[in-house]
Enzyme design. Structure first.
Site, PDB file in Angstrom:
ATOM      1  CG  HIS A  78      24.068  32.895 -17.583  1.00  0.00           C
ATOM      2  ND1 HIS A  78      23.976  31.260 -17.808  1.00  0.00           N
ATOM      3  CD2 HIS A  78      23.234  33.336 -18.523  1.00  0.00           C
ATOM      4  CE1 HIS A  78      23.207  31.292 -18.561  1.00  0.00           C
ATOM      5  NE2 HIS A  78      22.563  32.151 -19.181  1.00  0.00           N
TER       6      HIS A  78
ATOM      7  NE  ARG B   2      37.826  30.266 -20.819  1.00  0.00           N
ATOM      8  CZ  ARG B   2      37.645  31.202 -21.785  1.00  0.00           C
ATOM      9  NH1 ARG B   2      36.860  30.709 -22.830  1.00  0.00           N
ATOM     10  NH2 ARG B   2      38.290  32.393 -21.723  1.00  0.00           N
TER      11      ARG B   2
ATOM     12  CB  THR C  48      26.097  22.459 -17.965  1.00  0.00           C
ATOM     13  OG1 THR C  48      27.083  23.271 -18.727  1.00  0.00           O
ATOM     14  CG2 THR C  48      24.844  23.541 -17.858  1.00  0.00           C
TER      15      THR C  48
ATOM     16  CE  LYS D 224      27.571  19.620 -21.136  1.00  0.00           C
ATOM     17  NZ  LYS D 224      28.407  20.841 -21.496  1.00  0.00           N
TER      18      LYS D 224
END
Length: 843
Positions: free
Chosen positions: A378, A570, A677, A681
């Site tokens: 990741h 974040r 991601t 959205k």
């Protein structure tokens, strides 16, 4: 200006027309009343709003239980290959509305609750977010569970039931303050404790090599209690399971070590065992080598593997007698997906069980382990890769250390045979890193112990192959794959943006909910005037609703016709919230220098949490709030520009802000964001993207056409070239007057008059230690933002680009991602078979 829908109209529009058939409203009312009176308020006369929420949750859960049992029976009868998704994080958010949507109950529940004089939206707001994750990795796991159930895969999510999830963020005087997230204080109506499946986990101790084999002895035992949460697929009656483990001390915990006089102390000591599942580590893309964290990682792995092997051995519903004793077929029946390196201990633990407990031959056990496990990488940031001190392993998991050493030796022997004399390659590829402190490189362990290794966007997977694991790729190129991330269209379109889902369904039908590629059909309507109007109207309604929410929460008057410019993720230097700050200051300076000039009004919203120990991230939050304080209170700015910091960003807030956004900021330094991601959205919800060619932005631009996104700045090769020549921030500072002005204002205390030196560290970092090269992209970013303004002034052309983006977002469904994992990694085929509902006989 468009007027927001009345509650009555919104109720009718809560779900795409027809997809949540009205169902038996009377039955829902009856069930609701029964739960309210008999399970919640039997000893009280007055019900609270929370009682109403729990009554509704239990009513909806009743519809899950029969399907849940039936699904498990179905799996035991068919005995398919089972998928085990291991993750230290599952960022689920709220469950009530998602369950109603997936079961097709939303209209029935809404109507029943309305008839009872209650408001469904108000009840939904009472539910606590299950915030058992930090950000992308944990939210991806949640989307994957939804897709695996929707695709009819026999899949299980395994993780930890943290008593306290990701902290609640409060902003006090502009600074982030963390509060514990006591999400379980009122109970969790969605989980079922399963004490009958409680399991032991061993720590510490020593290793005995005996004639009968290796024994791990004198260990400390902690018990693991499983809690099961149902995961419903979309309208297919499949309900899978997420099993989260909670640590419990055994009754005799430490009592034998104490004399009678220390009985109290011994009982209090139980806390040490139970701390394992107490709290989620709040770090995102940062490795913290604490012993408690290693305990958490082993805890979830040890319990899960015992569970997997029990289920493999007894493949009859409700039966625990072993049916299979031979492990030859284990990889044909079990797939274990490691969500990053956090569950990497699955590899040595499976070896330990096979070799020490089940007495499988070492080479055979290694073949079984490799064929069973697969690893998802990741991140490429070096500070995020897990590298545990050998000394910690030696103390906590002595047998696993022996196994890792043996596996590493086998691996290095193979490398040495293929590349004789290449000592440097052996050093680079070793699982054990030599140095002042010997460390175990968990990513290397994952690569050698898995049959498949994947990145999460095409550009990221290329970096993994060509840089991070270059040597491993040369050794076994066939192992490496790409699986571009996706998001579930159920939560991220149907649930959070029913107005848009409705407009889409009117034009192309409802199949897009389970096949997002159907959105391509919207390309036929890009020039359709009524469709353009409908899409713009939905966006405006979402903005009005969110503006009202912000006004209530932040007491700031928002101009709903301004551009909603949003960056939520974040807080991290690589995500470059600082670049966004510099743009906000530049706009502010332009307004101040000519207040009478016409400006495209903007509301800049930035939200996200900083890891509690990450000083620079906390300084960035303070800077954003300080800039907002000055701009929002300057009378010459008026409603042309506002800067809002969205406090306590979480899944339930994302569901409100994403449908309302006009512009989505995805501005990480090229080559640093694995995928993202949030970008997906925003795209499917009709926001246009301003971004670098990084992560999944690359594929978004490919799908929609680069001209339909606002792409700016350095590409990966430019960043690499700048690294080679040496990045000099001062050069940009000297050359660009607007940049210099903005930096000087931050530096001089213009935004922090009470503490002029407040942002010294931020400026020092930007000028002399900026790994992520903010200044290098400033000029291109400001210019690109000018193009955003130009287009926004032409609402029709803007909305046409929006429609094109929505139409081209089909690739970014987690259903597509999971289909690729299923076929290319797990070796299973998704099933479109609908399990009969509980009220119908089984075949």
């Amino acid at each position: 200006m468009a007027v927001p829908l009345s509650d009555g109209e919104r109720r009718k529009q809560i779900s795409v027309r027809g997809i949540a058939g009205l169902g038996d409203v009377a039955e829902v009312r009856k069930s609701f009343n029964r739960h309210l009176h008999f399970t919640l308020v039997k000893d009280r006369n007055v019900a609270t709003p929370r009682d109403y929420y729990f009554a509704l949750a239990h009513t909806v859960r009743d519809h899950l239980v029969g399907r849940w049992i039936r699904t498990q029976q179905h799996y035991y009868e068919r005995d398919p290959k089972r998928i085990y998704y291991l993750s230290l994080e599952f960022y689920m958010g709220r469950t009530l509305q998602n369950t109603m949507v997936n079961l097709g109950l939303q209209n029935a529940c809404d109507e029943a609750i309305y008839q009872l004089g209650l408001d469904l939206e108000e009840l939904e707001e009472i539910e606590e977010d299950a915030g058992l994750g930090n950000g992308g990795l944990g939210r991806l796991a949640a989307c994957f569970l939804d897709s695996m159930a929707t695709l009819g895969l026999a899949a299980y999510g395994y993780g930890i039931r943290y008593e306290f999830g990701i902290f609640n963020q409060k902003i006090v005087d502009g600074w982030q303050v963390e509060e514990a997230d006591d999400w379980l204080r009122y109970g969790n109506p969605w989980e079922k404790a399963r004490p009958e499946y409680m399991l032991p986990v061993h720590f510490y101790g020593r290793v005995d090599h005996t004639a009968e084999g290796v024994k791990w002895v004198d260990t400390q035992i902690v018990l693991a209690m499983p809690y099961d949460t149902p995961v419903p697929g979309y309208k297919n009656n499949t309900v899978n399971t997420m099993r989260l483990w909670s640590a419990k001390a055994p009754n005799d915990f430490n009592l034998q070590e104490f004399n009678v006089g220390d009985y109290i102390e011994a009982v209090l000591d139980r806390n040490l065992a139970e701390n394992i599942s107490r709290v989620l580590y709040p770090n995102d893309n940062f490795f913290e080598g604490k012993e408690l964290r290693l305990k958490q990682e082993y805890f979830v792995v040890a319990t899960t593997l015992q569970d997997i092997i029990r289920r493999f051995k007894s493949s009859k519903f409700g039966c625990r007698d072993p049916v299979r004793t031979c492990f030859e077929t284990f990889p044909d029946k079990v797939a274990i997906q490691l969500n990053d390196t956090h569950p990497a201990l699955s590899i040595p633990e499976l070896m330990r069980i096979l070799v020490d407990v089940e007495k499988v031959d070492w080479d055979k056990a290694w073949e079984i382990t490799k064929r069973t496990c697969a690893y998802t990488n990741h991140t490429v940031l070096p500070e995020a890769l897990e590298r545990w001190p050998v000394s910690m392993f030696e103390k906590l998991l002595p047998r696993h250390l022996e196994i890792i050493y043996a596996l590493n030796q086998m691996h290095l022997d193979r490398v040495a045979a293929l590349y004789p004399g290449d000592i440097d390659r052996l050093r680079r590829m070793s699982v054990i890193e030599e140095g002042d402190c010997k460390r175990i490189n968990m990513a290397h362990l994952c690569v050698i112990g898995s049959h498949a290794v994947n990145g999460v966007a095409r550009i990221h997977s290329d970096i993994v192959k060509n840089s991070v694991f270059k040597d491993f790729y040369e050794l076994e190129p066939e192992k490496f794959q790409n699986k571009t991330n996706g998001i579930t269209p159920r939560r991220w379109l149907l649930l959070c943006n029913p107005g848009l889902a409705d407009v889409i369904a009117e034009k192309i039908g409802e199949d897009f909910i389970t096949d997002l590629s159907q959105l391509k059909k919207l390309l036929d309507f890009i020039n359709n005037e009524s469709f353009i109007r409908d899409v713009a109207k939905v966006k405006q309604e979402n903005k009005l609703k969110f503006a009202a929410y912000l006004e209530e929460q932040y007491k700031v008057k928002i101009n709903p016709s301004s551009m909603f410019d949003v960056q939520v993720k974040r807080i991290h230097e690589y995500k470059r919230q600082l670049l966004n700050c510099l743009h906000a200051i530049t706009l502010y300076n332009r307004i101040r220098s000519d207040p009478s000039k016409s400006f495209v009004p903007r509301t800049i919203m930035i939200g996200g949490k900083a890891a509690p120990g990450y000083h620079m991230a906390k300084m960035i939050i303070k800077l954003i709030t300080s800039i907002g304080e000055v701009i929002n209170n300057d009378p010459c700015v008026g409603d042309k520009l506002k800067v809002i910091f969205l406090e306590n960003y979480r899944v339930s807030l994302a569901e409100k802000v994403i449908p309302a956004a006009d512009l989505s900021q995805q501005i990480s330094t090229a080559g640093t964001e694995a995928s993202g991601t949030g970008n997906m959205k925003f795209m499917v919800n009709g926001a246009l993207t301003i971004g670098t060619m990084d992560g999944a932005n690359v594929e978004m631009a490919e799908e929609a056409g680069e001209e339909n996104l606002f792409i700016f700045g350095m590409r990966v090769e430019d960043v690499e070239a700048l690294d080679r020549q040496g990045y000099n921030a001062r050069e940009y500072y000297e050359r660009l007057p607007e940049l210099r002005q903005a930096v000087d204002q931050i530096s001089s205390g213009f935004f922090s008059p009470r503490d002029p030196g407040c942002f010294r560290d931020v400026v020092n970092m930007l000028m002399y230690h900026d790994r992520f090269k903010v200044f290098a992209d400033y000029e291109a970013y400001i210019k690109c933002q000018g193009q955003v303004d130009q287009l926004f002034m032409d609402p029709r052309e803007w909305t046409k680009k929006v429609i094109r983006n929505i139409a081209c977002s089909g690739k970014f469904s987690s259903d597509r991602t999971i289909m690729e994992y299923a076929r290319e990694i797990w070796g299973v085929e998704p099933s479109a078979t609908k399990i009969p509902p509980p009220n119908l006989p089984r075949d």
